[in-house]
Design a protein around this motif. Structure first.
Motif, PDB file in Angstrom:
ATOM      1  N   LYS D  39       0.536   6.003   6.114  1.00  0.00           N
ATOM      2  CA  LYS D  39       0.931   5.974   4.700  1.00  0.00           C
ATOM      3  C   LYS D  39       2.446   5.885   4.535  1.00  0.00           C
ATOM      4  CE  LYS D  39       0.608   9.874   2.640  1.00  0.00           C
ATOM      5  NZ  LYS D  39       0.025  11.177   2.186  1.00  0.00           N
ATOM      6  N   GLN D  40       3.152   6.431   5.486  1.00  0.00           N
ATOM      7  CA  GLN D  40       4.606   6.482   5.369  1.00  0.00           C
ATOM      8  C   GLN D  40       5.283   5.111   5.441  1.00  0.00           C
ATOM      9  OE1 GLN D  40       6.007   9.483   8.113  1.00  0.00           O
ATOM     10  NE2 GLN D  40       4.419  10.909   7.441  1.00  0.00           N
ATOM     11  N   ALA D  41       4.570   4.141   5.947  1.00  0.00           N
ATOM     12  CA  ALA D  41       5.145   2.790   6.022  1.00  0.00           C
ATOM     13  C   ALA D  41       4.846   1.967   4.778  1.00  0.00           C
ATOM     14  CB  ALA D  41       4.617   2.071   7.259  1.00  0.00           C
ATOM     15  N   ALA D  42       4.093   2.546   3.853  1.00  0.00           N
ATOM     16  CA  ALA D  42       3.679   1.797   2.659  1.00  0.00           C
ATOM     17  C   ALA D  42       4.849   1.124   1.950  1.00  0.00           C
ATOM     18  CB  ALA D  42       2.948   2.724   1.685  1.00  0.00           C
ATOM     19  N   TYR D  43       4.640  -0.104   1.558  1.00  0.00           N
ATOM     20  CA  TYR D  43       5.608  -0.832   0.730  1.00  0.00           C
ATOM     21  C   TYR D  43       4.993  -0.919  -0.666  1.00  0.00           C
ATOM     22  CZ  TYR D  43       8.305  -4.666  -1.297  1.00  0.00           C
ATOM     23  OH  TYR D  43       9.074  -5.443  -2.129  1.00  0.00           O
ATOM     24  N   CYS D  44       5.377  -0.003  -1.532  1.00  0.00           N
ATOM     25  CA  CYS D  44       4.727   0.078  -2.849  1.00  0.00           C
ATOM     26  C   CYS D  44       5.755   0.360  -3.943  1.00  0.00           C
ATOM     27  CB  CYS D  44       3.637   1.139  -2.841  1.00  0.00           C
ATOM     28  SG  CYS D  44       4.173   2.733  -2.177  1.00  0.00           S
ATOM     29  N   PRO D  45       6.747  -0.522  -4.071  1.00  0.00           N
ATOM     30  CA  PRO D  45       7.785  -0.302  -5.077  1.00  0.00           C
ATOM     31  C   PRO D  45       7.259  -0.369  -6.507  1.00  0.00           C
ATOM     32  CG  PRO D  45       7.985  -2.499  -4.155  1.00  0.00           C
ATOM     33  CD  PRO D  45       6.952  -1.779  -3.339  1.00  0.00           C
ATOM     34  N   PHE D  49       2.404   4.207  -5.270  1.00  0.00           N
ATOM     35  CA  PHE D  49       1.165   4.849  -4.823  1.00  0.00           C
ATOM     36  C   PHE D  49       0.924   4.496  -3.351  1.00  0.00           C
ATOM     37  CE2 PHE D  49      -3.439   5.309  -4.510  1.00  0.00           C
ATOM     38  CZ  PHE D  49      -3.680   6.451  -5.252  1.00  0.00           C
ATOM     39  N   ARG D  50       1.306   5.380  -2.471  1.00  0.00           N
ATOM     40  CA  ARG D  50       1.193   5.107  -1.041  1.00  0.00           C
ATOM     41  C   ARG D  50      -0.233   5.328  -0.532  1.00  0.00           C
ATOM     42  NH1 ARG D  50       5.407   8.674   2.077  1.00  0.00           N
ATOM     43  NH2 ARG D  50       4.059  10.275   1.161  1.00  0.00           N
ATOM     44  N   VAL D  51      -0.703   4.400   0.257  1.00  0.00           N
ATOM     45  CA  VAL D  51      -2.018   4.555   0.876  1.00  0.00           C
ATOM     46  C   VAL D  51      -1.900   4.209   2.356  1.00  0.00           C
ATOM     47  CG1 VAL D  51      -4.467   3.904   0.816  1.00  0.00           C
ATOM     48  CG2 VAL D  51      -3.123   3.863  -1.290  1.00  0.00           C
ATOM     49  N   GLY D  52      -2.597   4.973   3.180  1.00  0.00           N
ATOM     50  CA  GLY D  52      -2.649   4.695   4.616  1.00  0.00           C
ATOM     51  C   GLY D  52      -4.091   4.614   5.065  1.00  0.00           C
ATOM     52  N   ALA D  53      -4.321   3.869   6.123  1.00  0.00           N
ATOM     53  CA  ALA D  53      -5.670   3.768   6.683  1.00  0.00           C
ATOM     54  C   ALA D  53      -5.582   3.807   8.195  1.00  0.00           C
ATOM     55  CB  ALA D  53      -6.349   2.484   6.222  1.00  0.00           C
ATOM     56  N   ALA D  54      -6.570   4.428   8.819  1.00  0.00           N
ATOM     57  CA  ALA D  54      -6.644   4.443  10.282  1.00  0.00           C
ATOM     58  C   ALA D  54      -8.059   4.046  10.670  1.00  0.00           C
ATOM     59  CB  ALA D  54      -6.294   5.823  10.823  1.00  0.00           C
ATOM     60  N   LEU D  55      -8.122   2.993  11.454  1.00  0.00           N
ATOM     61  CA  LEU D  55      -9.393   2.356  11.816  1.00  0.00           C
ATOM     62  C   LEU D  55      -9.709   2.680  13.268  1.00  0.00           C
ATOM     63  CD1 LEU D  55     -11.499   0.072  10.993  1.00  0.00           C
ATOM     64  CD2 LEU D  55      -9.793  -1.559  11.854  1.00  0.00           C
ATOM     65  N   CYS D  66      -1.150   0.111   5.981  1.00  0.00           N
ATOM     66  CA  CYS D  66      -0.675   0.722   4.740  1.00  0.00           C
ATOM     67  C   CYS D  66      -0.751  -0.351   3.663  1.00  0.00           C
ATOM     68  CB  CYS D  66       0.765   1.211   4.905  1.00  0.00           C
ATOM     69  SG  CYS D  66       1.910  -0.109   5.332  1.00  0.00           S
ATOM     70  N   ASN D  67      -0.600   0.044   2.423  1.00  0.00           N
ATOM     71  CA  ASN D  67      -0.587  -0.970   1.364  1.00  0.00           C
ATOM     72  C   ASN D  67       0.753  -1.703   1.344  1.00  0.00           C
ATOM     73  OD1 ASN D  67       0.334   1.583   0.495  1.00  0.00           O
ATOM     74  ND2 ASN D  67       0.055   1.068  -1.674  1.00  0.00           N
ATOM     75  N   VAL D  68       0.682  -2.987   1.013  1.00  0.00           N
ATOM     76  CA  VAL D  68       1.876  -3.840   0.944  1.00  0.00           C
ATOM     77  C   VAL D  68       1.805  -4.583  -0.385  1.00  0.00           C
ATOM     78  CG1 VAL D  68       3.181  -5.701   2.044  1.00  0.00           C
ATOM     79  CG2 VAL D  68       1.853  -4.109   3.456  1.00  0.00           C
ATOM     80  N   GLU D  69       2.619  -4.165  -1.320  1.00  0.00           N
ATOM     81  CA  GLU D  69       2.535  -4.731  -2.661  1.00  0.00           C
ATOM     82  C   GLU D  69       3.400  -5.985  -2.834  1.00  0.00           C
ATOM     83  OE1 GLU D  69       1.321  -0.676  -5.032  1.00  0.00           O
ATOM     84  OE2 GLU D  69       3.275  -1.562  -5.425  1.00  0.00           O
ATOM     85  N   ASN D  70       3.239  -6.603  -3.988  1.00  0.00           N
ATOM     86  CA  ASN D  70       3.952  -7.842  -4.273  1.00  0.00           C
ATOM     87  C   ASN D  70       4.414  -7.848  -5.737  1.00  0.00           C
ATOM     88  OD1 ASN D  70       4.003 -10.993  -4.964  1.00  0.00           O
ATOM     89  ND2 ASN D  70       4.147 -10.744  -2.756  1.00  0.00           N
ATOM     90  N   ALA D  71       5.536  -8.518  -5.972  1.00  0.00           N
ATOM     91  CA  ALA D  71       6.044  -8.630  -7.344  1.00  0.00           C
ATOM     92  C   ALA D  71       4.980  -9.244  -8.250  1.00  0.00           C
ATOM     93  CB  ALA D  71       7.320  -9.458  -7.379  1.00  0.00           C
ATOM     94  N   CYS D  72       4.173 -10.155  -7.684  1.00  0.00           N
ATOM     95  CA  CYS D  72       2.947 -10.560  -8.381  1.00  0.00           C
ATOM     96  C   CYS D  72       1.882  -9.580  -7.919  1.00  0.00           C
ATOM     97  CB  CYS D  72       2.535 -11.986  -8.034  1.00  0.00           C
ATOM     98  SG  CYS D  72       0.916 -12.365  -8.756  1.00  0.00           S
ATOM     99  N   TYR D  73       1.665  -8.555  -8.723  1.00  0.00           N
ATOM    100  CA  TYR D  73       0.771  -7.455  -8.319  1.00  0.00           C
ATOM    101  C   TYR D  73      -0.518  -7.933  -7.642  1.00  0.00           C
ATOM    102  CZ  TYR D  73       3.329  -3.977 -11.143  1.00  0.00           C
ATOM    103  OH  TYR D  73       4.260  -3.119 -11.662  1.00  0.00           O
ATOM    104  N   ASN D  74      -1.074  -9.010  -8.178  1.00  0.00           N
ATOM    105  CA  ASN D  74      -2.394  -9.451  -7.751  1.00  0.00           C
ATOM    106  C   ASN D  74      -2.442  -9.940  -6.312  1.00  0.00           C
ATOM    107  OD1 ASN D  74      -2.837  -9.056 -10.479  1.00  0.00           O
ATOM    108  ND2 ASN D  74      -2.496 -11.202 -10.965  1.00  0.00           N
ATOM    109  N   LEU D  75      -1.286 -10.139  -5.713  1.00  0.00           N
ATOM    110  CA  LEU D  75      -1.265 -10.691  -4.361  1.00  0.00           C
ATOM    111  C   LEU D  75      -1.024  -9.640  -3.284  1.00  0.00           C
ATOM    112  CD1 LEU D  75       0.709 -13.986  -5.062  1.00  0.00           C
ATOM    113  CD2 LEU D  75      -1.730 -13.767  -4.580  1.00  0.00           C
ATOM    114  N   GLY D  76      -0.954  -8.384  -3.641  1.00  0.00           N
ATOM    115  CA  GLY D  76      -0.732  -7.340  -2.646  1.00  0.00           C
ATOM    116  C   GLY D  76      -1.932  -7.132  -1.739  1.00  0.00           C
TER     117      GLY D  76
END
Ligand SMILES: [Zn+2]
Ligand SMILES: [Zn+2]
Ligand SMILES: [Zn+2]
Ligand SMILES: [Zn+2]
Lengths: 167, 167, 167, 167
Positions: D39-45, D49-55, D66-76
């Motif tokens: 979760k700590q690596a999340a890119y969520c400016p 809302f930071r999310v982490g996953a371990a598979l 981790c989640n990786v967001e985009n200025a166009c929200y829909n593409l994260g």
């Protein structure tokens, strides 16, 4: 040319060797080769269209990705987005270049618009190498691939929040 | 200029009035105005960033869309994709132009990369009007917004299916 | 059964006829039929898998959608998301039911997970009708299709903004 | 409990230690801990809302996202999809479990519908651990999270290709 071998899939301690924004040609060739190898892991039972990507971080790590499709086509992930989100999960946010490979003999594989935007999130001045299976390539900047784009900077200049409206 | 009023949100029987690929300026202004009106329906509780789009079909219908966000940000739909998928659901597949509007006073709102690819699916020669709230605009072709793109034609030239590999 | 005919594809002035959350069976059949008709507009050159959706608004308008694919598979839009975003662009945000149709003879077509989340954005208590081409159907609530979900309410209870971290 | 330490972020040579579908509790705790670290690596400016996953792969490698967001929200990209596509790019296609972590103190973070479908592509019988920051968790199967789902198997039983229609 022994230094080409120094380019490696990223492990624990990336070495720092800064080129500014210029990636020497042997490194480009190596990067493209790694995108071709990444292609082999593609999960694409629906399109049968394998794509690989190799991302070069600012400190010369290479992180690769492939496309991962879904029975609901619309939910799949492209190779480029795979590589970048993987890199971010490993702590990287600054990149020099990304190379893309497919099985199309006759044309340089270019990133889809969605990936161009995903790439652009991390800057508009770095390089994208569109390649063919024979290793030939076309170099384009993110700006050239996605002109008149918007990115993180634009949202901060946003006056929108001040505008009264119900969402 | 009475003919501007002839441009209408699409109902049962669109009238045919062909301009080839040229959209006269009063129609552009009207199209942009419709994209601004479409913006008012935006569902954007997360970004507060309203976007509207107005799509002009080959037979001069106007079909509008707005952005529709989701609590899982990644699953939202942009205004441009909304307008186009709506048009397709109404039987349209040939378009002349699309206008985009936002609340950003200081810059022409441009489509994200994902929308550029979605737009490009229906041809690379039509026009995109990036606008500001004051109605001023920048006209770009799909090709200019998404250079070196791939589309439906490229997949038919695909030799990939012949290449042996396990997906 | 003449009142079935009253269900119509949405025009200017929807009539209000409130059932609470219960949609009478003849209306369900009509809704499914409209999802089947919507399927005919599907743009699916890649999957050849046509899907249609018919959305019933709180005031008994029916708004339909179909899947719209893209050469970049991952950027396509499902029929359900098409119908809902179209409805939102027309000012609707409250829905009673959505029916889904495909060409699969042997199974009830169910929404993908992405669409379940998109549907759930507008409430978790309404109905989804999964149908077969012969018109038979399975009725499920949004909650049943997406248990333990999160939605707009959960983001408002978010304490996250208070937590110090760099994004 | 020293064996907990054996669970490691995946490197070159994963060791094989098969549990069938049962993951012992100390391993679950470790998996959740790794999702919290991811979760700590999340890119969520945008969402903050930071999310982490371990598979957990079939051969007991752990791959995080981790989640990786985009200025166009829909593409994260969500954390879960990040972890899975990363794993696929490393050659994995069989998984035992995935743990998800966020900063929400008061509720178990559950995967969005899009991620449920992405998870389901790789089987419907494995486990998803929804966690809280205190390490408590809720275990659900993929089937429970996405009932009445469709997946790769269903597309092969597709009769659709035989049905005449223009796409
Ligand atoms: Zn892409
Ligand atoms: Zn867009
Ligand atoms: Zn869907
Ligand atoms: Zn998700």
């Amino acid at each position: 040319m022994h230094f080409v071998l120094d380019l490696f899939v990223c492990g624990a301690q990336p070495r720092h060797r800064c080129w500014g924004s210029h990636v020497p040609d042997p490194f480009v060739k190596k990067l493209i080769q790694q995108s071709q190898e990444a292609k082999q892991a593609a999960y694409c039972p629906y399109s049968k269209f394998r794509v690989g990507a190799a991302l070069l971080t600012l400190d010369d790590c290479v992180i690769t990705g492939c496309n991962v499709e879904n029975a609901c086509y619309n939910l799949g992930i492209c190779a480029e987005r795979n590589a970048i989100s993987k890199a971010v999960s490993q702590g990287y946010r600054s990149f020099k270049a990304i190379a893309i490979a497919s099985d199309l003999e006759e044309q340089f594989i270019s990133p889809c618009g969605g990936c161009r935007q995903f790439i652009r999130e991390f800057g508009s001045k770095w390089d994208v190498y569109l390649s063919k299976p024979d290793g030939s390539y076309l170099k384009m900047s993110v700006d050239e691939l996605l002109p008149v784009s918007f990115g993180p900077e634009d949202l901060s200049m946003k006056k929108v929040l001040a505008i009264p409206h119900e969402a």
